[in-house]
Design an enzyme around this catalytic site. Structure first.
Site, PDB file in Angstrom:
ATOM      1  N   SER A   1      50.262  40.117  37.733  1.00  0.00           N
ATOM      2  CA  SER A   1      50.612  41.523  37.908  1.00  0.00           C
ATOM      3  C   SER A   1      52.089  41.722  37.607  1.00  0.00           C
ATOM      4  CB  SER A   1      50.313  41.959  39.349  1.00  0.00           C
ATOM      5  OG  SER A   1      50.866  43.230  39.628  1.00  0.00           O
TER       6      SER A   1
ATOM      7  N   TYR B   1      51.369  40.238  48.549  1.00  0.00           N
ATOM      8  CA  TYR B   1      50.736  40.447  47.243  1.00  0.00           C
ATOM      9  C   TYR B   1      51.662  39.972  46.121  1.00  0.00           C
ATOM     10  CZ  TYR B   1      48.448  42.890  43.363  1.00  0.00           C
ATOM     11  OH  TYR B   1      47.830  43.189  42.173  1.00  0.00           O
TER      12      TYR B   1
END
Length: 350
Positions: free
Chosen positions: A209, A222
């Site tokens: 990501s 995350y």
């Protein structure tokens, strides 16, 4: 839905016009036609632009050829889908499901691992599996080899987001995030990489990501998990090249910005023109292209701003702060609703 009018649209428009190398074949004669011939400043600037444009295009072409050779001097070739079995983790929703359906509709053998069944009319082999548990992976892997065959393309896509501040994160939250977003990559590869190495053939695709490149508030776990997945992928690339001397196993790292799935439901962009949301189909199309061209040591970053995120990390703190504010990452998670939705779905599955 992602906005149609964005910097990505502008860049695509420019790429097919003034940034295309054929544009210089029109521009230079046009300068002469309007009276700015050789020796004039405008004509010289036109030649300079043409030289710069051709240099950039040559560099991009050489880079593509290097990647198609696997980044290790392998053979450049297109994929033979009849020989491939694609395994996708977290393929029951979001990017994983879109990718699985896009492949299955072309009659390509697809296997999905997820904690819930795949809801689709297409012929996709689906196995209920907790990819954070190596024992469960080993159990399902045996079934896959018996039912379908040995996977040759691995897409490590499974992911969750909790959406809490560091102070509010529990030990269970952090461990669950790391188990699904990072350790699942490790256990999947530990299970299926030996077969790939034995045959010196395959493709490993890691879904990381933009948040693995640049961190933000309320997503510390995350961001850490995605950064770990990226680092693990790059170490894998180095081992394949320098330890195993593999010329047939390709690798692709995918670092998308916010994607129009339920993972970050409620999150809003402050300036969507500069930081548009990408669709799962856009990500899937880029991944499939990398598969088809058998690209190695390849990185997919989208939308357009994602290409510049690594540069921000080496800038002074005030530049990073400005980028955080412009992207809206400073307050984006204030309206986050995805965590509650994911927890509801997880309890329903159990």
């Amino acid at each position: 839905m992602p906005p149609r009018w964005s910097i990505d649209f502008v860049m695509r428009l420019l790429d097919t016009s003034v940034f295309h190398y054929t544009f210089t074949f029109v521009l230079t004669p046009l300068c002469k036609f309007v009276g700015y011939g050789p020796g004039t400043l405008l004509f010289n600037l036109t030649l300079l632009y043409a030289a710069l444009l051709f240099t950039v295009r040559i560099g991009m072409t050489l880079s593509t050829r290097y990647q198609r050779a696997g980044g290790n001097g392998g053979k450049r070739s297109k994929i033979d889908w009849a020989e491939e079995v694609v395994l996708i983790t977290g393929g029951a929703s979001g990017i994983g499901l879109t990718l699985a359906e896009a492949l299955a509709i072309r009659q390509i053998e697809v296997v999905v691992l997820d904690v819930k069944p795949v809801e689709t009319a297409l012929g996709i082999e689906s196995y209920i599996c907790d990819v954070s548990d190596p024992k469960d992976i080993a159990r399902v892997a045996k079934l896959i080899r018996e039912d379908v065959g040995k996977p040759t393309i691995i897409v490590n896509n499974a992911g969750i987001v909790i959406g809490k501040s560091i102070q509010d994160l529990t030990e269970q939250d952090i461990r669950r995030t790391m188990d699904v977003n990072f350790f699942s990559h490790v256990w999947i590869l530990k299970e299926f990489l030996p077969d790939m190495l034995k045959n010196d053939h395959g493709h490993i695709i890691t879904i990381s990501s933009v948040m693995g490149l640049m961190s933000a508030p309320q997503v510390a776990d995350y961001c850490a998990s995605k950064a770990a997945a990226k680092a693990f992928h790059e170490s894998l690339e180095a081992e394949l090249k320098y330890i195993h001397n593999s010329k047939g196993i390709r690798t692709t790292l995918v670092c998308p910005g916010r994607t129009a799935t339920g993972m970050f439901a409620g999150v809003m962009e402050r300036f969507p023109f500069w930081t548009p949301v990408v669709t799962p189909l856009e990500v899937a199309q880029a991944i499939i292209h990398s598969m088809e061209m058998r690209m190695g040591r390849n990185q997919i970053r989208l939308p357009f701003y994602a290409n510049f995120v690594p540069l921000v990390d080496i800038m002074p703190a005030w530049v990073k702060d400005m980028a955080t504010v412009v992207s809206g990452a400073d307050r984006a998670m204030d309206t986050f609703q995805g965590g509650a939705e994911q927890e509801k779905m997880r309890k329903k599955d159990l």
